[in-house]
Design a protein around this motif. Structure first.
Motif, PDB file in Angstrom:
ATOM      1  N   ALA A   6       0.846  -1.203   0.000  1.00 47.05           N
ATOM      2  CA  ALA A   6       0.000   0.000   0.000  1.00 47.05           C
ATOM      3  C   ALA A   6       0.875   1.244   0.000  1.00 47.05           C
ATOM      4  O   ALA A   6       1.789   1.363   0.824  1.00 47.05           O
ATOM      5  CB  ALA A   6      -0.892  -0.008   1.233  1.00 47.05           C
ATOM      6  N   ASN A  36       4.646   8.325   0.577  1.00 53.06           N
ATOM      7  CA  ASN A  36       4.892   8.300   2.017  1.00 53.06           C
ATOM      8  C   ASN A  36       6.210   7.546   2.278  1.00 53.06           C
ATOM      9  O   ASN A  36       6.389   6.431   1.774  1.00 53.06           O
ATOM     10  CB  ASN A  36       3.712   7.591   2.696  1.00 53.06           C
ATOM     11  N   ASP A  39       6.190   3.949   3.019  1.00 52.52           N
ATOM     12  CA  ASP A  39       5.663   3.115   1.927  1.00 52.52           C
ATOM     13  C   ASP A  39       6.754   2.873   0.879  1.00 52.52           C
ATOM     14  O   ASP A  39       6.783   1.828   0.222  1.00 52.52           O
ATOM     15  CB  ASP A  39       4.453   3.788   1.270  1.00 52.52           C
ATOM     16  N   CYS A  63      -4.967   4.588  -2.703  1.00 49.59           N
ATOM     17  CA  CYS A  63      -6.364   4.991  -2.616  1.00 49.59           C
ATOM     18  C   CYS A  63      -6.375   6.519  -2.565  1.00 49.59           C
ATOM     19  O   CYS A  63      -5.796   7.109  -1.647  1.00 49.59           O
ATOM     20  CB  CYS A  63      -6.890   4.377  -1.318  1.00 49.59           C
ATOM     21  N   GLY A 116       3.197   0.937   5.212  1.00 49.45           N
ATOM     22  CA  GLY A 116       4.042   1.753   6.064  1.00 49.45           C
ATOM     23  C   GLY A 116       3.475   1.706   7.479  1.00 49.45           C
ATOM     24  O   GLY A 116       2.297   1.421   7.666  1.00 49.45           O
ATOM     25  N   ALA A 119       1.253   7.022   7.988  1.00 49.73           N
ATOM     26  CA  ALA A 119       1.324   8.035   6.937  1.00 49.73           C
ATOM     27  C   ALA A 119       1.786   9.326   7.602  1.00 49.73           C
ATOM     28  O   ALA A 119       1.271   9.683   8.668  1.00 49.73           O
ATOM     29  CB  ALA A 119      -0.047   8.209   6.303  1.00 49.73           C
ATOM     30  N   ASN A 125      -1.239   5.710  12.045  1.00 48.02           N
ATOM     31  CA  ASN A 125      -0.710   4.410  12.476  1.00 48.02           C
ATOM     32  C   ASN A 125      -1.863   3.440  12.789  1.00 48.02           C
ATOM     33  O   ASN A 125      -1.954   2.874  13.872  1.00 48.02           O
ATOM     34  CB  ASN A 125       0.230   4.640  13.695  1.00 48.02           C
ATOM     35  N   GLN A 126      -2.793   3.318  11.831  1.00 47.61           N
ATOM     36  CA  GLN A 126      -3.981   2.498  12.074  1.00 47.61           C
ATOM     37  C   GLN A 126      -4.263   1.486  10.958  1.00 47.61           C
ATOM     38  O   GLN A 126      -4.839   0.427  11.208  1.00 47.61           O
ATOM     39  CB  GLN A 126      -5.234   3.399  12.187  1.00 47.61           C
ATOM     40  N   THR A 127      -3.910   1.851   9.712  1.00 45.98           N
ATOM     41  CA  THR A 127      -4.420   1.097   8.560  1.00 45.98           C
ATOM     42  C   THR A 127      -3.981  -0.370   8.570  1.00 45.98           C
ATOM     43  O   THR A 127      -4.804  -1.258   8.359  1.00 45.98           O
ATOM     44  CB  THR A 127      -3.992   1.791   7.254  1.00 45.98           C
TER      45      THR A 127
HETATM   46  P1  AMP Z   1      -2.021   5.452   8.530  1.00 42.06           P
HETATM   47  O1  AMP Z   1      -2.758   4.367   9.290  1.00 42.06           O
HETATM   48  O2  AMP Z   1      -2.945   6.452   7.890  1.00 42.06           O
HETATM   49  O3  AMP Z   1      -0.956   6.119   9.374  1.00 42.06           O
HETATM   50  O4  AMP Z   1      -1.268   4.745   7.307  1.00 42.06           O
HETATM   51  C1  AMP Z   1      -0.461   3.585   7.488  1.00 42.06           C
HETATM   52  C2  AMP Z   1      -0.141   2.978   6.143  1.00 42.06           C
HETATM   53  O5  AMP Z   1      -1.348   2.575   5.477  1.00 42.06           O
HETATM   54  C3  AMP Z   1       0.546   3.897   5.145  1.00 42.06           C
HETATM   55  O6  AMP Z   1       1.952   3.951   5.376  1.00 42.06           O
HETATM   56  C4  AMP Z   1       0.206   3.206   3.819  1.00 42.06           C
HETATM   57  O7  AMP Z   1       1.023   2.067   3.608  1.00 42.06           O
HETATM   58  C5  AMP Z   1      -1.233   2.729   4.073  1.00 42.06           C
HETATM   59  N1  AMP Z   1      -2.181   3.756   3.612  1.00 42.06           N
HETATM   60  C6  AMP Z   1      -2.805   4.707   4.334  1.00 42.06           C
HETATM   61  N2  AMP Z   1      -3.601   5.480   3.547  1.00 42.06           N
HETATM   62  C7  AMP Z   1      -3.462   5.000   2.289  1.00 42.06           C
HETATM   63  C8  AMP Z   1      -4.001   5.354   1.021  1.00 42.06           C
HETATM   64  N3  AMP Z   1      -4.857   6.376   0.882  1.00 42.06           N
HETATM   65  N4  AMP Z   1      -3.635   4.635  -0.058  1.00 42.06           N
HETATM   66  C9  AMP Z   1      -2.778   3.592   0.057  1.00 42.06           C
HETATM   67  N5  AMP Z   1      -2.227   3.213   1.223  1.00 42.06           N
HETATM   68  C10 AMP Z   1      -2.553   3.901   2.333  1.00 42.06           C
END
Ligand code: AMP
Length: 249
Positions: A6, A36, A39, A63, A116, A119, A125-127
């Motif tokens: 991602a 990012n 990523d 996305c 990652g 972001a 730090n949830q996805t």
């Molecule tokens: P977050 O949970 O928003 O801090 O994101 C953690 C990780 O989820 C990122 O480092 C990406 O690998 C993935 N991710 C978050 N948002 C997106 C997005 N819009 N498109 C693709 N990957 C994403």
């Protein structure tokens, strides 16, 4: 073994962001955007797995708006084989992204999903964690070393005062930390090659996913300005000020 990675398009790490005058968010007009950083590390790791003969295909997914195509082409210039753009608004929340990724995991059946750890625009730090929960997959977050052998992934992660190594049965979700690797410099021939690699565009609805927001941003403010410091003539005065004015001693 297929690896799904991602990648999110975010404000470049070197940009000093400005908050919009109405406090509704960050001003993105004419701001440099990049992949990012975590990523980029995730793509590098997947490509290294392919180069080592462990992975057979690296699929990158983003996305967001159509500008994410540039981010995906960048990931393919590092060495990913093909890309999927899930076209939506630029601010899909982590839960929405996790649902999209879950749908793609069902469709693509990767053995490993690398994200990652966070972001750098929203610091959520949830996805990765949400994806692992939705897909019912084992997860290792903040990976600083990854080894895939015999259908298992050994992941070293830094913890307070040391490191722990986890063994996960594949398929699994791994999120990257800064020390996992140092991404390569992308060469011009690889940038040219990436232009010809397949990039498929789908909508969240095509995947049966509702990415409508669950959160409302109430206010965004700049960090408080640092107050000017004072010079003190000697240590005695410093200790006095720390005791009587700052009251930290
Ligand atoms: P977050 O949970 O928003 O801090 O994101 C953690 C990780 O989820 C990122 O480092 C990406 O690998 C993935 N991710 C978050 N948002 C997106 C997005 N819009 N498109 C693709 N990957 C994403």
């Amino acid at each position: 073994m297929k690896v799904l990675v991602a990648v999110k398009r975010v404000v470049d790490a070197n940009v000093k962001v400005r908050v919009k005058a109405d406090g509704s968010g960050v001003d993105l007009a004419n701001v440099k955007m990049s992949i990012n950083p975590f990523d980029e590390i995730a793509v590098e790791e997947a490509v290294r797995l392919k180069e080592a003969g462990v992975a057979t295909e690296v699929v990158v997914v983003s996305c967001g708006g159509s500008a994410c195509q540039e981010t995906l082409r960048g990931a393919m210039a590092i060495g990913a084989d093909r890309a999927i753009l899930v076209e939506s608004s630029d601010d899909v929340e982590p839960l929405g992204v996790a649902k999209v990724l879950k749908a793609l995991v069902d469709k693509e059946q990767p053995r490993l999903v690398i994200l990652g750890k966070q972001a750098i625009d929203n610091d959520c730090n949830q996805t990765g964690q949400m994806l692992a929960a939705l897909a019912g997959l084992p997860q290792a977050t903040f990976a600083s070393k990854l080894l895939v052998v015999d259908g298992k992934a050994a992941v070293m992660r830094e913890v307070d005062g040391g490191a722990e190594t986890l063994s996960l049965t594949l398929p699994a979700v791994v999120t990257t930390d800064l020390r996992l690797n140092e991404p390569r410099y992308v060469t011009l021939p690889n940038i040219m090659k990436a232009k010809k690699k397949p990039l498929e565009t789908v909508k969240p609805e095509d995947l049966g996913v509702d990415v409508s927001p669950r959160l409302k941003t109430l206010k965004v403010v700049e960090p408080p300005k640092r107050a000017a410091g004072v010079k003190v003539p000697d240590v005695k005065t410093l200790v006095e000020k720390l005791t009587t004015e700052a009251k930290v001693l």
